[in-house]
Design a protein around this motif. Structure first.
Motif, PDB file in Angstrom:
ATOM      1  N   LEU A 185      63.847 -25.517 -24.549  1.00  0.00           N
ATOM      2  CA  LEU A 185      63.837 -24.422 -23.571  1.00  0.00           C
ATOM      3  C   LEU A 185      63.693 -23.068 -24.267  1.00  0.00           C
ATOM      4  O   LEU A 185      63.014 -22.166 -23.748  1.00  0.00           O
ATOM      5  CB  LEU A 185      65.121 -24.460 -22.739  1.00  0.00           C
ATOM      6  CG  LEU A 185      65.250 -25.636 -21.755  1.00  0.00           C
ATOM      7  CD1 LEU A 185      66.613 -25.603 -21.063  1.00  0.00           C
ATOM      8  CD2 LEU A 185      64.131 -25.604 -20.725  1.00  0.00           C
ATOM      9  N   LEU A 186      64.325 -22.925 -25.431  1.00  0.00           N
ATOM     10  CA  LEU A 186      64.174 -21.677 -26.184  1.00  0.00           C
ATOM     11  C   LEU A 186      62.734 -21.496 -26.645  1.00  0.00           C
ATOM     12  O   LEU A 186      62.215 -20.369 -26.662  1.00  0.00           O
ATOM     13  CB  LEU A 186      65.121 -21.681 -27.390  1.00  0.00           C
ATOM     14  CG  LEU A 186      66.613 -21.538 -27.076  1.00  0.00           C
ATOM     15  CD1 LEU A 186      67.446 -21.699 -28.347  1.00  0.00           C
ATOM     16  CD2 LEU A 186      66.919 -20.207 -26.405  1.00  0.00           C
ATOM     17  N   MET A 187      62.085 -22.595 -27.012  1.00  0.00           N
ATOM     18  CA  MET A 187      60.676 -22.519 -27.387  1.00  0.00           C
ATOM     19  C   MET A 187      59.828 -22.088 -26.188  1.00  0.00           C
ATOM     20  O   MET A 187      58.971 -21.195 -26.306  1.00  0.00           O
ATOM     21  CB  MET A 187      60.190 -23.876 -27.899  1.00  0.00           C
ATOM     22  CG  MET A 187      58.728 -23.875 -28.314  1.00  0.00           C
ATOM     23  SD  MET A 187      57.980 -25.518 -28.346  1.00  0.00           S
ATOM     24  CE  MET A 187      57.933 -25.923 -26.602  1.00  0.00           C
ATOM     25  N   ILE A 188      60.072 -22.697 -25.033  1.00  0.00           N
ATOM     26  CA  ILE A 188      59.327 -22.339 -23.823  1.00  0.00           C
ATOM     27  C   ILE A 188      59.569 -20.879 -23.459  1.00  0.00           C
ATOM     28  O   ILE A 188      58.643 -20.156 -23.071  1.00  0.00           O
ATOM     29  CB  ILE A 188      59.730 -23.267 -22.657  1.00  0.00           C
ATOM     30  CG1 ILE A 188      59.283 -24.712 -22.955  1.00  0.00           C
ATOM     31  CG2 ILE A 188      59.132 -22.787 -21.335  1.00  0.00           C
ATOM     32  CD1 ILE A 188      59.800 -25.724 -21.961  1.00  0.00           C
ATOM     33  N   ASP A 189      60.812 -20.444 -23.620  1.00  0.00           N
ATOM     34  CA  ASP A 189      61.145 -19.044 -23.355  1.00  0.00           C
ATOM     35  C   ASP A 189      60.334 -18.118 -24.248  1.00  0.00           C
ATOM     36  O   ASP A 189      59.802 -17.097 -23.793  1.00  0.00           O
ATOM     37  CB  ASP A 189      62.642 -18.830 -23.589  1.00  0.00           C
ATOM     38  CG  ASP A 189      63.013 -17.363 -23.622  1.00  0.00           C
ATOM     39  OD1 ASP A 189      62.984 -16.724 -22.543  1.00  0.00           O
ATOM     40  OD2 ASP A 189      63.314 -16.837 -24.706  1.00  0.00           O
ATOM     41  N   ASP A 190      60.222 -18.478 -25.544  1.00  0.00           N
ATOM     42  CA  ASP A 190      59.453 -17.647 -26.465  1.00  0.00           C
ATOM     43  C   ASP A 190      57.967 -17.646 -26.119  1.00  0.00           C
ATOM     44  O   ASP A 190      57.301 -16.602 -26.188  1.00  0.00           O
ATOM     45  CB  ASP A 190      59.647 -18.160 -27.895  1.00  0.00           C
ATOM     46  CG  ASP A 190      60.655 -17.326 -28.667  1.00  0.00           C
ATOM     47  OD1 ASP A 190      61.278 -16.448 -28.056  1.00  0.00           O
ATOM     48  OD2 ASP A 190      60.815 -17.559 -29.880  1.00  0.00           O
ATOM     49  N   VAL A 191      57.445 -18.799 -25.768  1.00  0.00           N
ATOM     50  CA  VAL A 191      56.015 -18.901 -25.464  1.00  0.00           C
ATOM     51  C   VAL A 191      55.648 -18.020 -24.275  1.00  0.00           C
ATOM     52  O   VAL A 191      54.638 -17.303 -24.296  1.00  0.00           O
ATOM     53  CB  VAL A 191      55.623 -20.363 -25.183  1.00  0.00           C
ATOM     54  CG1 VAL A 191      54.184 -20.437 -24.644  1.00  0.00           C
ATOM     55  CG2 VAL A 191      55.748 -21.208 -26.444  1.00  0.00           C
ATOM     56  N   PHE A 192      56.475 -18.069 -23.234  1.00  0.00           N
ATOM     57  CA  PHE A 192      56.150 -17.339 -22.000  1.00  0.00           C
ATOM     58  C   PHE A 192      56.946 -16.039 -21.846  1.00  0.00           C
ATOM     59  O   PHE A 192      56.851 -15.389 -20.801  1.00  0.00           O
ATOM     60  CB  PHE A 192      56.411 -18.240 -20.790  1.00  0.00           C
ATOM     61  CG  PHE A 192      55.518 -19.452 -20.749  1.00  0.00           C
ATOM     62  CD1 PHE A 192      54.192 -19.336 -20.368  1.00  0.00           C
ATOM     63  CD2 PHE A 192      55.997 -20.703 -21.122  1.00  0.00           C
ATOM     64  CE1 PHE A 192      53.366 -20.449 -20.344  1.00  0.00           C
ATOM     65  CE2 PHE A 192      55.183 -21.822 -21.095  1.00  0.00           C
ATOM     66  CZ  PHE A 192      53.859 -21.698 -20.702  1.00  0.00           C
ATOM     67  N   MET A 193      57.720 -15.666 -22.887  1.00  0.00           N
ATOM     68  CA  MET A 193      58.497 -14.416 -22.880  1.00  0.00           C
ATOM     69  C   MET A 193      59.369 -14.298 -21.631  1.00  0.00           C
ATOM     70  O   MET A 193      59.408 -13.263 -20.959  1.00  0.00           O
ATOM     71  CB  MET A 193      57.557 -13.206 -22.994  1.00  0.00           C
ATOM     72  CG  MET A 193      56.755 -13.184 -24.281  1.00  0.00           C
ATOM     73  SD  MET A 193      55.664 -11.769 -24.419  1.00  0.00           S
ATOM     74  CE  MET A 193      54.391 -12.211 -23.240  1.00  0.00           C
ATOM     75  N   LEU A 194      60.048 -15.368 -21.299  1.00  0.00           N
ATOM     76  CA  LEU A 194      60.826 -15.405 -20.056  1.00  0.00           C
ATOM     77  C   LEU A 194      62.017 -14.466 -20.079  1.00  0.00           C
ATOM     78  O   LEU A 194      62.334 -13.839 -19.060  1.00  0.00           O
ATOM     79  CB  LEU A 194      61.300 -16.844 -19.789  1.00  0.00           C
ATOM     80  CG  LEU A 194      60.192 -17.892 -19.606  1.00  0.00           C
ATOM     81  CD1 LEU A 194      60.791 -19.261 -19.345  1.00  0.00           C
ATOM     82  CD2 LEU A 194      59.272 -17.493 -18.454  1.00  0.00           C
ATOM     83  N   HIS A 195      62.699 -14.355 -21.238  1.00  0.00           N
ATOM     84  CA  HIS A 195      63.877 -13.487 -21.258  1.00  0.00           C
ATOM     85  C   HIS A 195      63.492 -12.028 -21.090  1.00  0.00           C
ATOM     86  O   HIS A 195      64.215 -11.256 -20.465  1.00  0.00           O
ATOM     87  CB  HIS A 195      64.707 -13.702 -22.534  1.00  0.00           C
ATOM     88  CG  HIS A 195      64.012 -13.335 -23.805  1.00  0.00           C
ATOM     89  ND1 HIS A 195      63.110 -14.165 -24.429  1.00  0.00           N
ATOM     90  CD2 HIS A 195      64.097 -12.229 -24.584  1.00  0.00           C
ATOM     91  CE1 HIS A 195      62.679 -13.588 -25.537  1.00  0.00           C
ATOM     92  NE2 HIS A 195      63.252 -12.407 -25.649  1.00  0.00           N
ATOM     93  N   GLU A 196      62.313 -11.637 -21.614  1.00  0.00           N
ATOM     94  CA  GLU A 196      61.857 -10.264 -21.379  1.00  0.00           C
ATOM     95  C   GLU A 196      61.548 -10.033 -19.897  1.00  0.00           C
ATOM     96  O   GLU A 196      61.822  -8.965 -19.355  1.00  0.00           O
ATOM     97  CB  GLU A 196      60.611  -9.966 -22.214  1.00  0.00           C
ATOM     98  CG  GLU A 196      60.877  -9.792 -23.695  1.00  0.00           C
ATOM     99  CD  GLU A 196      60.655 -11.074 -24.464  1.00  0.00           C
ATOM    100  OE1 GLU A 196      60.651 -12.153 -23.816  1.00  0.00           O
ATOM    101  OE2 GLU A 196      60.504 -11.022 -25.700  1.00  0.00           O
ATOM    102  N   ARG A 197      60.999 -11.045 -19.240  1.00  0.00           N
ATOM    103  CA  ARG A 197      60.684 -10.906 -17.818  1.00  0.00           C
ATOM    104  C   ARG A 197      61.955 -10.798 -16.987  1.00  0.00           C
ATOM    105  O   ARG A 197      62.027 -10.009 -16.045  1.00  0.00           O
ATOM    106  CB  ARG A 197      59.850 -12.105 -17.352  1.00  0.00           C
ATOM    107  CG  ARG A 197      58.510 -12.199 -18.046  1.00  0.00           C
ATOM    108  CD  ARG A 197      57.668 -13.328 -17.497  1.00  0.00           C
ATOM    109  NE  ARG A 197      56.443 -13.470 -18.275  1.00  0.00           N
ATOM    110  CZ  ARG A 197      55.293 -13.882 -17.775  1.00  0.00           C
ATOM    111  NH1 ARG A 197      55.185 -14.165 -16.498  1.00  0.00           N
ATOM    112  NH2 ARG A 197      54.234 -13.995 -18.549  1.00  0.00           N
ATOM    113  N   VAL A 198      62.961 -11.605 -17.352  1.00  0.00           N
ATOM    114  CA  VAL A 198      64.251 -11.501 -16.658  1.00  0.00           C
ATOM    115  C   VAL A 198      64.833 -10.107 -16.860  1.00  0.00           C
ATOM    116  O   VAL A 198      65.322  -9.465 -15.917  1.00  0.00           O
ATOM    117  CB  VAL A 198      65.226 -12.577 -17.169  1.00  0.00           C
ATOM    118  CG1 VAL A 198      66.640 -12.326 -16.632  1.00  0.00           C
ATOM    119  CG2 VAL A 198      64.757 -13.965 -16.754  1.00  0.00           C
TER     120      VAL A 198
END
Length: 225
Positions: A92-105
């Motif tokens: 999940l951390l990898m997916i977060d990095d790929v799609f920059m999810l934490h920045e979007r949140v």
């Protein structure tokens, strides 16, 4: 006596060597005036550790994936759901990095948290991530009681990730401080350390988990008399 797994160690050391090389190259291109002015902007962007889809970032995706696969495989081999979930966490951390999810949140909360001087995603996701990381570490280290070196690598790996988040938590204040070293903003140095820790941490976790996975699935070698 059990034969110590050699393949995970060799692969991990090679990967750590790549991480160190990428960090050294980034530092040369961004922190050295002489080399920075010789390289083109395109070349610098390819090896800039702060770029979301440069070579270092793509390598980071692989590091998180390796930790995820190793932890999941280890957990499955010893039938430990918490360790399998640790593998899922790294994926999940990898997916977060790929799609920059934490920045979007974080972007959804930035307007109301801008005055805090901390990235909003750190305030929103920091505590859940810390709790998940602590739970994952405790789940893994319980099964490494007989392997001190592996436990130390595991602890160091999770600590690297924790320090990386802490550095990012103070990035806004560091940027606004205006502090410069050798004519370069202090935040650039901190970002280099942060990005290196985000490579090293998952690799150390993957190393420990892969060794444990191999031990769990290998038969002991009986020494001939």
């Amino acid at each position: 006596m059990l034969d110590q797994p050699r393949l995970p160690r060799r692969v991990a050391l090679a990967a750590i060597g790549v991480a160190c090389s990428l960090t050294a190259l980034h530092s040369s291109l961004e922190l050295s005036y002489r080399i920075r002015h010789l390289a083109s902007i395109e070349t610098r962007s390819w090896f800039d550790m702060r770029c979301d889809y440069g070579i270092p970032a793509c390598f980071a995706f692989l590091c998180y994936a390796a930790a995820g696969v190793a932890c999941f495989g280890w957990g499955r081999a010893i039938r430990s759901v918490p360790i399998m979930l640790t593998g899922v966490l790294f994926v999940l951390l990898m997916i977060d990095d790929v799609f920059m999810l934490h920045e979007r949140v974080g972007s959804y909360f930035w307007a109301v948290m801008e005055s805090t001087g901390v990235y909003s995603w750190v305030l929103v996701l920091g505590l859940p991530l810390a709790a998940a990381g602590l739970a994952a570490f405790r789940a893994c280290q319980r099964h490494l009681a007989s392997y001190r070196s592996a436990r130390l690598r595991l602890l160091t790996g999770f600590a690297c990730l924790g320090v990386a988040v802490a550095i990012e938590a103070v990035e806004v204040q560091t940027t606004n401080s205006g502090i410069r070293l050798r004519g370069i903003d202090l935040v650039v140095y901190l970002q280099t350390v942060e990005e290196f820790l985000e490579l090293l941490g998952p690799l150390l976790v993957a190393w420990s988990a892969a060794e444990a996975w191999q031990r769990a699935t290998s038969k002991p070698l009986i020494a001939k008399s």
